[in-house]
Structures are given as structure tokens and as C-alpha cells.
Design a protein around this motif. Sequence first.
Motif, PDB file in Angstrom:
ATOM      1  N   MET A 106      -0.971 -72.191 -42.567  1.00  0.00           N
ATOM      2  CA  MET A 106      -2.012 -72.934 -43.032  1.00  0.00           C
ATOM      3  C   MET A 106      -2.072 -74.592 -42.822  1.00  0.00           C
ATOM      4  O   MET A 106      -2.561 -75.276 -42.242  1.00  0.00           O
ATOM      5  CB  MET A 106      -2.834 -72.448 -44.212  1.00  0.00           C
ATOM      6  N   ASN A 109      -3.481 -77.190 -40.138  1.00  0.00           N
ATOM      7  CA  ASN A 109      -4.004 -78.213 -40.671  1.00  0.00           C
ATOM      8  C   ASN A 109      -3.729 -79.674 -40.090  1.00  0.00           C
ATOM      9  O   ASN A 109      -4.276 -80.558 -39.974  1.00  0.00           O
ATOM     10  CB  ASN A 109      -4.124 -78.293 -42.317  1.00  0.00           C
ATOM     11  N   MET A 156      -7.304 -70.034 -38.538  1.00  0.00           N
ATOM     12  CA  MET A 156      -7.249 -70.218 -40.170  1.00  0.00           C
ATOM     13  C   MET A 156      -8.227 -69.416 -40.820  1.00  0.00           C
ATOM     14  O   MET A 156      -7.878 -68.894 -42.114  1.00  0.00           O
ATOM     15  CB  MET A 156      -7.668 -71.724 -40.504  1.00  0.00           C
ATOM     16  N   VAL A 157      -9.541 -69.353 -40.457  1.00  0.00           N
ATOM     17  CA  VAL A 157     -10.490 -68.541 -41.020  1.00  0.00           C
ATOM     18  C   VAL A 157      -9.996 -67.057 -40.989  1.00  0.00           C
ATOM     19  O   VAL A 157     -10.252 -66.364 -42.214  1.00  0.00           O
ATOM     20  CB  VAL A 157     -11.784 -68.560 -40.186  1.00  0.00           C
ATOM     21  N   SER A 197      -7.550 -66.569 -43.880  1.00  0.00           N
ATOM     22  CA  SER A 197      -7.966 -66.555 -45.089  1.00  0.00           C
ATOM     23  C   SER A 197      -8.624 -65.307 -45.572  1.00  0.00           C
ATOM     24  O   SER A 197      -8.626 -64.688 -46.568  1.00  0.00           O
ATOM     25  CB  SER A 197      -9.202 -67.786 -45.172  1.00  0.00           C
ATOM     26  N   VAL A 224      -7.420 -66.859 -49.778  1.00  0.00           N
ATOM     27  CA  VAL A 224      -8.041 -68.136 -49.584  1.00  0.00           C
ATOM     28  C   VAL A 224      -6.868 -69.205 -50.175  1.00  0.00           C
ATOM     29  O   VAL A 224      -6.119 -68.855 -51.308  1.00  0.00           O
ATOM     30  CB  VAL A 224      -9.459 -68.222 -50.055  1.00  0.00           C
ATOM     31  N   CYS A 225      -6.784 -70.296 -49.645  1.00  0.00           N
ATOM     32  CA  CYS A 225      -6.024 -71.579 -50.319  1.00  0.00           C
ATOM     33  C   CYS A 225      -6.855 -72.788 -50.127  1.00  0.00           C
ATOM     34  O   CYS A 225      -8.041 -72.654 -49.593  1.00  0.00           O
ATOM     35  CB  CYS A 225      -4.653 -71.697 -49.632  1.00  0.00           C
ATOM     36  N   SER A 245      -8.356 -73.380 -46.874  1.00  0.00           N
ATOM     37  CA  SER A 245      -9.432 -72.441 -46.208  1.00  0.00           C
ATOM     38  C   SER A 245     -10.750 -73.222 -46.452  1.00  0.00           C
ATOM     39  O   SER A 245     -11.967 -73.127 -45.463  1.00  0.00           O
ATOM     40  CB  SER A 245      -9.440 -71.255 -47.325  1.00  0.00           C
ATOM     41  N   THR A 246     -11.051 -74.099 -47.497  1.00  0.00           N
ATOM     42  CA  THR A 246     -12.102 -74.828 -47.535  1.00  0.00           C
ATOM     43  C   THR A 246     -12.403 -75.549 -46.286  1.00  0.00           C
ATOM     44  O   THR A 246     -13.678 -75.808 -45.680  1.00  0.00           O
ATOM     45  CB  THR A 246     -12.206 -75.744 -48.835  1.00  0.00           C
ATOM     46  N   ALA A 279     -11.370 -75.096 -43.328  1.00  0.00           N
ATOM     47  CA  ALA A 279     -11.381 -74.111 -42.076  1.00  0.00           C
ATOM     48  C   ALA A 279     -12.644 -73.640 -42.045  1.00  0.00           C
ATOM     49  O   ALA A 279     -13.247 -73.540 -41.047  1.00  0.00           O
ATOM     50  CB  ALA A 279     -10.196 -72.892 -42.406  1.00  0.00           C
TER      51      ALA A 279
END
Length: 647
Positions: A500, A504, A525-526, A529, A534-535, A538-539, A541
Motif C-alpha cells: 500500500m 501510494n 489498493m481497494v 483493503s 484497511v489501513c 485505504s482512505t 484508495a
Amino acid sequence: MRSRILKNVGSGCTFLMKSIPGLQTFLGEYYVENTDTSVSPASGQRWKYLLFKLVAATSNEDCPLVLLLDDLQWADETSLDVIRMIVTDPDIRYCLFIGVHRDNQSSSTNRVKKLLHGIQEQGVSFMAMRIGPIEKESINTILSETLCLPPRLCQPLSTIIHSKTGGIALFMLDFLKSLKEEGLLWFDLSSRRWAFDTRGIDAKEISDDLVEHISKRMTRLPHGMQSGLKISACLGSSFSAGTLQKGFSRNDFDIDEFLRFSIESGYLREISSGKFMWAHDQIQQAAYELIPVTRREAFHLLLGSRMFLSTLAEMDDVLFTIVGNMNIGIRLMKSQQQKLEVARLNLRAGEMAIASSSFNSAAEHLMIGIALLPDDSWVEEYDLTIRLYDAASEANYVTGDFGTLASIIQMPLLHARCLEDKLCTYNVLVRYLIASGQLREGISKSTNVLAQLGETLPEHVDNTLYAEEVELVKRSLMDLSEDDLLNLPLMTDERKLACMQFMNIVMSAAYCVEPLLSPILVFRMVRLSIDHGVCNISTFAFGLYGAWLVSAVNSDFEGGYRMGFLAISLMNRLEANEFIPRVYTSVYGFINIWKEPFQAGQVKCLEGYDAGAMSGDTEFAVSCLFQYASCAFHSCGEDIAMLVLCR
């Protein structure tokens, strides 16, 4: 003022308190310490921005701020850049900045001149005042008032003092003290006034150099006082009585008597209880000159070693003083064990400097630590070596010293024992390649690392592969509601977290040079997750996936809006504040404009800018600012002239 600081700086106060301890005392009970550690301190821009916000909060029409900084010739590039930001920013309107510097040091003077030129280019007016030596008439007035004598009687003395000291204030005061000590200036009890030996003073030979003159006077002091001055000179511009005590090998030296004498003699000033500073840097230099040149390295090494042995339990407060002195004496170290110990101390100092955003200091300490390592350190001292190289790579990247970074970054990649130990270096390497404009090389390196982590990306994306990736991500999301996605477990697999991170990092680069790869990264990435939890990333993504849904390819405005709402809700759940600028860019810049008026997201774009500048995410802070300006321009009702002026 306290409320303005808390409003403007917010949680950044905790970060600033590391550099400005007095801020905590000033805020007192009004400030509740922020325990959020999610924001990495590894950004020089973050410190600059927070300091800028602090100055903006402390200056207003009712309470103007006068900021006086002396000795600008010693300021580093970071400090000068902060000064430029404060002076040129139109939001700071009630701040008078006064800078003082010497112009007799070429390299330092050039930096200050460059600063002044940059300020002038941005339309900020300033007044340059050259402060020269004191004129003879003024010296006569000073002597007349000091000695309580008529000006005509002081004329012979003032003429001699002006010719011998050149009118330099510190030189003049020190010369007067030496005259009194030598009996050439005395108080005559019979006449009840001050008297002086004009011929004796005129015949007195003194050095043209102020430091040499003061140092010569110091040599007449008792041996103990000279020792105290030597040690104090090696402790920096300020120090505490406790730190000074640790520098002595015996306990019978009267620290209080030495400090009292030094204050009375004008060498030191007490700035707070138990805290002292040199009255002038030239006086500190004069005290340092008491140490013979041939013995200085040994003196520093001995002092640093002595302080190290006496502060094993409370090292942090004096760590930089200890390490700084030991580093000067490195050349005299013979034992490899001693070199390793000093390397560990430099690592500790470097990590502390990084934590407080002092990246130039950190890079210096860490590079010294690396230089102290033996040839077989990757075998015999593996943990120390990998930590030094990782921290040094990060520090040199942040300071922009890409030459030094290039010279060390390959070593961990060659000698690290496993992929996990190489990830930190790969992370810095990819960011370095992208920052230096080598976008394709950065993407290629990241793709290689992702493959080693088990996440293979295609070298070339065609329409067929693109359609397959779209189908896979849609299938993963098919049976999941918004609540299901919001309540996904946390990602714990270290390798997936690393995947991730790397995706990013290269997202923007891929968007610029490999447009079809960018959505593939979002889809991966989605899916990661959903499959592995999630991490914080993820927000971002989910926000990008929402932006993809509302794009011209799909025009799924309802689906994109829901995904944007999910991204913000998940960010709040995870308290992923460092991702505010990225999430706000995607949600308020690309998604919500299809469902809400442009004006609705403007405040959020400014919040995103502040959050990005606060956390050091300059790229997306600027992106939020662009979105704000774009929305303001197209939404009508905004004064374009004011828009340009304010931002």
C-alpha cells in the motif's frame, strides 16, 4: 493570544514544543497534549509551516509583534527560509522583523544577501541600516556618564580608548576592565572621583583582535577559573549548571563560585534559574582560545567521554553536547569499541534530531556514525549499521542532499539480509527518483519491489488488461455494503502494508507518465483493503476509486458520491489525519462537485491545504489549494483580485 495559537496551530503545538519549550509553559492548562502519533515528523516543510502559523497567531492589530533575531550570519538555510515566509506572507500584517548580522564573513553574508534579495523581489520593502563603531564623541559621553566626570576631563581618555579599540563597544568595555585591573584606572579617595594614568594607558600595547585581547585577560585568572571557562566554551552558547558540573572530573570545584565570578566579570548571563549563556559569542571564542590548538581534539574527546560516563541514566538532555564534543576528537580514537559506542551515540542523536525536524543536524550526526563503522559492520554490527543507513537516507532525502544520498543508498540494498530490511531504503529511493524528475525510473523500481512483495503489476497496460482489472475490483465490491466496508478489519500483514505504501508513493507519478497504470494502482489498493483489511492509505484508495467512478469513463455520480462519503467516514474512524489533504483532494475536488455546489467544498479545500502543510504533504496541500482557487474562480461571486492577493 492563547486561543489564537490553539486555533491556528492546533495539534501542531505538541510538535513545536520540542523546539520551543517555553510554548508549553505559556499555554499551560489551556492546551491538552495531542497523543496522535500518526503524522510522521519527517518533513522540513512541516516545521516551517507550523512556526509560520505560530507567528501569524501571535501578531494582530491589537497586539503587534516585534521579532528581533541577532547573529543571522549563523542561521542555516531552513531558518532563513522561515524568515522569508514570515516577512513575505500577506497574511502576517502586524509583525515587524528586525534582523542583525555581521557582514565580515563572506559565506554567511552571501546567504543573508540572498535572503534580502528574495524578499525585495516579492515586493516587500525593508530598511538596511549599517551600524558601525562608536564615534569618539559618543565614547567621551559614555565615559563621562560612567565615571561621573565632566566631558572635558574625559577627553584625553576617550581619545586613547577610541584609537586603541576602534570604537567597538565590547572591545571598549573589556579594555576599561583591564585598565582597572592593572591600576591604570582607579577611584581616588582623596579627590573622591575616578582618576586615570593617561601616559600609562597610551603606552599600553593591546592586540587589534578583540578575541585575542579578551583571551589574554583570561590567562591572568586562577587556574580553576580558566578550566571552568574552557569547559563552558565547549558546551555551546548556553548551558545549565548541571551540565557544567558533569564536565569536571572532581567534585571539589565550586561551580557556584565560578558562575558568580563569570557573571560579575561580564562573561556569562543567567537567563533563567540554573541556565546560563555567554554574554557575547566573541567572549565564548576568547574562552575557547585558552585551549591550545594542538590539544583541542583531546580536550573535546575527554570532556565528551567524561560527560557520557556521568550521565548514562539521563542522556537525552545533554546528548548533543556529549556527541558534539566526542565527534571533534574522533581522529584520536584508537579502539574500535570506542568508535562503535560513539557511532551508537550519533545514531541516537540523529534519530532525536529527525523527531524534532532538525534534518541537517540529523544528517551530519548519522553520516559521522556511518564513517565510524568498521569494514565488517554488516556482519558484526548489523542492527546498528542498518539503522544508521536507513536514518541517514531519510535525513539526506529531506534536506535535498541527493549527492550524499546517492553515495549511501545502495549499501543496504547490497548487504541487507532480507527484503523487509531493504524496504525503508527502497522507500527513500523511489521518493528520491520521483523528486529528482526520474518518474519512470521511480515507477519501475516500485514495480520491482511490489513484485518481490507478491503484488505483480503489468509492465504495459492495454484495454484488455484494463477491463480485467475493472471487473476484478467491481466483483470484490459487489456484495459489500457501505457499512461492511466501513467496518472492515485493520490490515496487519506487514508485506501488504508495504505494498500500500509503495503504490501510494507512485500514484501521482503514474498519473503523469503512465495514465493507464494509475487506475490499476487504485483498483489494487481497494482490493487489498477488502481482502486483507484497511489501513490509513485505504482512505485515499476509496477516495480515488470514487473519483474514477465519476470520471467521463463511467459517469457514475451516485456511486462515486457514496464512495467519497465512505472515504471520509473511514478516515475519521481510523483518525488518519495525515491523509486529509489526499482524501479532500479526491472527494471535494473531483467527486462532490457533481452533486453539490462548488462553494460547498471550498472551506474543506482550505482545511486540506492546512492539514497538508501541517503534516508535510506539500504535494496534496498544493493540490487542495489549486482546487480551492479553481472552485472560487468558476463559482462566481469571488473577487479575483482578492483571490490572487490572499492565496
